[in-house]
Design a protein around this motif. Structure first.
Motif, PDB file in Angstrom:
ATOM      1  N   ALA A  47      -8.342  -1.994 -27.231  1.00 13.05           N
ATOM      2  CA  ALA A  47      -8.670  -3.021 -26.180  1.00 13.05           C
ATOM      3  C   ALA A  47      -7.987  -2.523 -24.721  1.00 13.05           C
ATOM      4  O   ALA A  47      -8.470  -2.679 -23.713  1.00 13.05           O
ATOM      5  CB  ALA A  47      -7.816  -4.350 -26.706  1.00 13.05           C
ATOM      6  N   ALA A  48      -6.843  -1.909 -24.857  1.00 11.51           N
ATOM      7  CA  ALA A  48      -6.285  -1.067 -23.722  1.00 11.51           C
ATOM      8  C   ALA A  48      -7.093  -0.400 -23.143  1.00 11.51           C
ATOM      9  O   ALA A  48      -7.045  -0.221 -21.801  1.00 11.51           O
ATOM     10  CB  ALA A  48      -4.887  -0.345 -24.172  1.00 11.51           C
ATOM     11  N   ALA A  60      -1.696   0.955 -24.039  1.00  7.91           N
ATOM     12  CA  ALA A  60      -1.118   0.157 -25.309  1.00  7.91           C
ATOM     13  C   ALA A  60       0.451   0.524 -25.592  1.00  7.91           C
ATOM     14  O   ALA A  60       0.779  -0.529 -26.121  1.00  7.91           O
ATOM     15  CB  ALA A  60      -2.068   0.801 -26.345  1.00  7.91           C
ATOM     16  N   GLU A 119      -4.638  -3.898 -36.542  1.00  5.60           N
ATOM     17  CA  GLU A 119      -4.060  -4.268 -35.406  1.00  5.60           C
ATOM     18  C   GLU A 119      -3.653  -3.251 -34.281  1.00  5.60           C
ATOM     19  O   GLU A 119      -3.747  -3.430 -33.144  1.00  5.60           O
ATOM     20  CB  GLU A 119      -2.663  -5.305 -35.762  1.00  5.60           C
ATOM     21  CG  GLU A 119      -1.641  -4.628 -36.220  1.00  5.60           C
ATOM     22  CD  GLU A 119      -1.669  -4.391 -37.847  1.00  5.60           C
ATOM     23  OE1 GLU A 119      -0.494  -4.284 -38.305  1.00  5.60           O
ATOM     24  OE2 GLU A 119      -2.795  -4.609 -38.469  1.00  5.60           O
ATOM     25  N   THR A 120      -3.081  -2.182 -34.879  1.00  4.89           N
ATOM     26  CA  THR A 120      -2.913  -0.946 -33.965  1.00  4.89           C
ATOM     27  C   THR A 120      -4.275  -0.584 -33.347  1.00  4.89           C
ATOM     28  O   THR A 120      -4.253  -0.222 -32.224  1.00  4.89           O
ATOM     29  CB  THR A 120      -2.017  -0.024 -34.892  1.00  4.89           C
ATOM     30  OG1 THR A 120      -0.867  -0.412 -35.244  1.00  4.89           O
ATOM     31  CG2 THR A 120      -1.511   1.140 -33.698  1.00  4.89           C
ATOM     32  N   GLU A 176      -6.909  -2.201 -33.041  1.00  4.61           N
ATOM     33  CA  GLU A 176      -7.440  -2.929 -32.150  1.00  4.61           C
ATOM     34  C   GLU A 176      -6.850  -2.714 -30.561  1.00  4.61           C
ATOM     35  O   GLU A 176      -7.323  -3.023 -29.672  1.00  4.61           O
ATOM     36  CB  GLU A 176      -7.419  -4.539 -32.576  1.00  4.61           C
ATOM     37  CG  GLU A 176      -8.565  -4.374 -34.043  1.00  4.61           C
ATOM     38  CD  GLU A 176      -8.230  -5.582 -34.861  1.00  4.61           C
ATOM     39  OE1 GLU A 176      -7.300  -6.428 -34.266  1.00  4.61           O
ATOM     40  OE2 GLU A 176      -8.939  -5.565 -35.839  1.00  4.61           O
ATOM     41  N   ALA A 177      -5.588  -2.609 -30.716  1.00  2.00           N
ATOM     42  CA  ALA A 177      -4.505  -2.728 -29.613  1.00  2.00           C
ATOM     43  C   ALA A 177      -4.951  -1.608 -28.418  1.00  2.00           C
ATOM     44  O   ALA A 177      -5.000  -1.872 -27.553  1.00  2.00           O
ATOM     45  CB  ALA A 177      -3.216  -2.858 -29.718  1.00  2.00           C
ATOM     46  N   PHE A 178      -5.180  -0.365 -29.155  1.00  2.00           N
ATOM     47  CA  PHE A 178      -5.367   0.889 -28.337  1.00  2.00           C
ATOM     48  C   PHE A 178      -6.979   0.649 -27.793  1.00  2.00           C
ATOM     49  O   PHE A 178      -7.138   1.060 -26.736  1.00  2.00           O
ATOM     50  CB  PHE A 178      -5.225   1.982 -29.108  1.00  2.00           C
ATOM     51  CG  PHE A 178      -3.968   2.600 -29.295  1.00  2.00           C
ATOM     52  CD1 PHE A 178      -3.678   3.858 -28.590  1.00  2.00           C
ATOM     53  CD2 PHE A 178      -2.982   2.043 -29.902  1.00  2.00           C
ATOM     54  CE1 PHE A 178      -2.317   4.443 -28.536  1.00  2.00           C
ATOM     55  CE2 PHE A 178      -1.610   2.444 -29.990  1.00  2.00           C
ATOM     56  CZ  PHE A 178      -1.287   3.460 -29.237  1.00  2.00           C
ATOM     57  N   ALA A 190       2.393  -2.202 -23.394  1.00  2.00           N
ATOM     58  CA  ALA A 190       2.468  -3.355 -23.849  1.00  2.00           C
ATOM     59  C   ALA A 190       3.050  -3.452 -25.278  1.00  2.00           C
ATOM     60  O   ALA A 190       3.722  -4.672 -25.401  1.00  2.00           O
ATOM     61  CB  ALA A 190       0.859  -3.863 -24.365  1.00  2.00           C
ATOM     62  N   ARG A 191       3.314  -2.583 -26.001  1.00  2.00           N
ATOM     63  CA  ARG A 191       4.036  -2.483 -27.274  1.00  2.00           C
ATOM     64  C   ARG A 191       5.499  -2.457 -27.002  1.00  2.00           C
ATOM     65  O   ARG A 191       6.501  -3.211 -27.737  1.00  2.00           O
ATOM     66  CB  ARG A 191       3.691  -1.560 -28.061  1.00  2.00           C
ATOM     67  CG  ARG A 191       4.176  -1.239 -29.535  1.00  2.00           C
ATOM     68  CD  ARG A 191       3.483  -0.366 -30.347  1.00  2.00           C
ATOM     69  NE  ARG A 191       4.048  -0.247 -31.692  1.00  2.00           N
ATOM     70  CZ  ARG A 191       3.406  -0.022 -32.872  1.00  2.00           C
ATOM     71  NH1 ARG A 191       2.114   0.045 -32.693  1.00  2.00           N
ATOM     72  NH2 ARG A 191       4.035   0.164 -33.853  1.00  2.00           N
TER      73      ARG A 191
END
Length: 461
Positions: A366-367, A454, A359-360, A362-364, A457-458
Motif C-alpha cells: 500500500a505504501a 511503510a 499485514e506487513t 499489505e502495508a508495504f 507509518a509503522r
C-alpha cells in the motif's frame, strides 16, 4: 546534476515562468482563454493535453509552459519530470496549486551520472518554487536517497567494490554518529563462512567483508535492514555468458537500497534501533573459487551444498540475515538483485515482495502504491521447499528445476531468518533499461520509497 537542495525552493513571490497543467478533458476550455496566436502555437507544437506532452507559449516579451497531466488536481511523482529534464534553465512555478509529489520527479528528472565524462556541458538547473514549504525537505530527502542508489549502482565495479561499499558505510556512520563494525579476513571466515566462501576468489583489492552499522536509542524497536552487496557477479565457475555479465555491476543494488534507506531512517530520526548489515563480495573466478558440489558451513549452523555458483547472493544474505536475527528485531527488511526469475515474472518496473505476515506485506504494498513505487507480492509457498533438498547437506543453494525461481530463492533466505520474526524481502531489479521521465537509463530505486513510507507509518519520526 545540480545539488538537489538547489532545485526546489520556497515560493517567496519572485519572478518565475508559469507552468499550466491541463488534461485532455480540460484542454478545450483552457485553450479558449488564450489568444489566437497562442492557440496557433499550441497547434504548431501538436499539444493536445496528453500525458508528458508540453508546449512553450509566447506571452508578450516572455513565455509560459502548458503541460499535459492525467489529473491536475492529483499529481504523481513523475508528471513534471519530463519538464525538469527538457525545459531551459530557469525558475518555474505551477500556476495553480502546488507540485506536491511531483517535487520528487522534478529532482530525479535532472539526475545525470557524469562522473566519467571528460566534458559535462549539461543544462543548468531548472528550479521549482512551491508554497508547500513543509513538504520540501521530505521530498528532497527521498530524491537524494534515490539519487544515491543511482550513483552507487551506476559506478563501475572497479570503483564500487567491497572496499568502496565500506567507505560508503563509513561516510554514513560518521554523518549520523552511528557505530560501524567491519569484519574481514579470518574473522569473516569464522563468523560469516558463506560470505567468505563467495568472495574469497577475488583479489586482495576486492576482498570480502561484512559491514554492520548500529544507530538509535536501544529502547526503541530493533529494525534490521540488510542489502546484498555483490559488487560484480561473474557467475563464478558457473560463469555467465557475456550478455548476462554486462550489467553485473548492478548486483550490489540491494546494498545501495539498504544504504539509502538507512540514510533516510537516520536523517529523519525514525524511532528505531537500526542495524544495517551489508555483506560485500565480488563473485570472481580464480583457483580459490568455491565450486559446484562444495558444501559450505553457515553462521546459522546449516550446511549448504552448492548446486550453482551463480546463486551466490542468497548465500551471503543467509549469513547476514542470521546475524540480523540475533538482535531479535521487530522487523527485518532486505533488498537484493536476487533472481532473473522475478524479472521474467514481473518485468523491470515491479520489485517482487515476499513476506511472512500478510499485514506487513499489505502495508508495504500500500505504501508503494501510494508513493509511485509499486511492488507485487510473490508467495513463499511451503511445497516448494523440497526443491532445495540435498542428498549430502541440510539444503542446496538452488533448485534443479526452473520452477518458481524467485519464490524458491525467498524460501532459501527464509531458512536463515529467525523463527517467528517479521520479515520482508525485496527482489529488486535496481535498474531502468529504457529511460522514462524522471527515470534515466541505469541504476534505480525499486522498493526504496515503498519501504520508507511503510516504516514511517509503522514507527514514526
Amino acid at each position: 546534476m545540480s545539488e538537489p537542495k538547489a532545485l526546489i525552493r520556497p515560493d517567496r513571490g519572485e519572478d518565475a515562468i508559469a507552468i499550466h497543467l491541463v488534461n485532455k478533458d480540460g484542454f478545450e476550455a483552457f485553450a479558449k482563454a488564450l489568444t489566437a496566436g497562442q492557440r496557433a502555437s499550441l497547434a504548431a507544437q501538436k499539444f493536445e493535453g496528453g500525458g508528458y506532452q508540453y508546449a512553450i507559449i509566447p506571452e508578450g516579451d516572455s513565455w509560459f509552459v502548458v503541460s499535459g497531466v492525467a489529473n491536475p488536481e492529483s499529481l504523481s511523482s513523475w508528471c513534471l519530470a519530463k519538464l525538469a529534464e527538457e525545459l531551459p534553465e530557469g525558475v518555474y512555478r505551477v500556476a495553480t496549486g502546488d507540485p506536491g509529489p511531483a517535487m520528487f520527479g522534478w529532482v530525479t528528472g535532472q539526475y545525470r551520472f557524469s562522473r566519467y565524462k571528460s566534458e559535462d556541458k549539461g543544462p543548468g538547473p531548472r528550479v521549482l518554487l512551491t508554497g508547500q514549504v513543509g513538504q520540501i525537505d521530505g521530498y528532497l530527502a527521498e530524491a537524494q536517497a534515490e539519487c544515491m542508489v543511482r550513483d552507487l549502482v551506476n559506478a563501475p565495479p572497479e570503483d564500487m567494490g567491497p572496499a568502496a561499499l565500506e567507505a560508503e558505510c563509513e561516510k554514513l556512520a560518521k554523518g549520523h554518529k552511528a557505530e560501524l563494525t567491519v569484519v574481514r579476513g579470518d574473522a569473516l571466515e569464522r563468523g560469516y563462512p558463506m560470505v567468505h566462501a563467495v568472495g574469497r576468489a577475488a583479489s586482495r583489492h576486492h576482498a570480502p567483508r561484512l559491514m554492520h552499522l548500529v544507530w538509535g536509542d536501544p529502547k526503541h524497536p530493533v529494525l534490521a535492514v540488510v542489502g546484498k552487496g555483490v559488487c560484480f557477479d561473474s557467475g563464478g565457475l558457473n560463469i555467465k555468458p557475456g550478455a548476462g555479465m554486462r550489467l553485473m555491476k548492478k548486483d550490489m543494488g540491494g546494498a545501495a537500497h539498504a544504504l539509502a534507506l538507512a540514510g533516510l531512517i537516520m536523517g529523519t530520526r525514525l524511532k528505531v534501533r537500526l542495524h544495517l548489515l551489508i555483506p560485500a563480495v565480488e563473485n570472481a573466478i580464480s583457483g580459490g573459487a568455491f565450486r559446484p558440489g562444495d558444501v559450505l558451513a553457515s553462521r546459522k549452523g546449516l550446511t549448504v551444498e552448492i548446486d550453482n555458483t551463480d546463486a551466490e547472493g542468497r548465500l551471503i544474505l543467509g549469513d547476514a540475515l542470521t546475524r540480523a536475527s540475533e538482535e531479535n528485531p521487530d522487523l527485518i527488511v532486505d533488498f537484493a538483485t536476487l533472481t532473473g526469475a522475478a524479472r521474467v515474472a514481473l518485468g523491470p518496473d515491479l520489485p517482487a515482495l515476499m513476506a511472512r505476515r500478510d499485514e506487513t506485506a499489505e502495508a508495504f504494498l500500500a505504501a508503494g502504491k501510494a508513493n509511485d513505487d509499486a511492488g507485487w507480492r510473490l508467495p513463499l509457498h511451503e511445497a516448494y521447499r523440497e526443491y532445495l533438498a540435498s542428498d549430502v547437506a541440510d539444503m542446496a543453494n538452488s533448485a534443479s528445476n526452473p520452477f518458481a525461481g524467485a519464490s524458491v530463492a525467498g524460501l532459501f533466505l527464509d531458512r536463515f531468518v529467525g523463527e517467528g520474526l517479521d520479515w520482508v524481502h525485496f527482489d529488486t531489479f535496481a535498474w531502468t533499461p529504457a529511460p522514462k521521465p524522471g527515470r534515466a537509463r541505469g541504476g534505480r530505486g525499486l522498493g526504496l520509497r515503498a519501504s520508507w513510507h511503510a516504516l514511517r507509518a509503522r514507527y514514526g519520526t
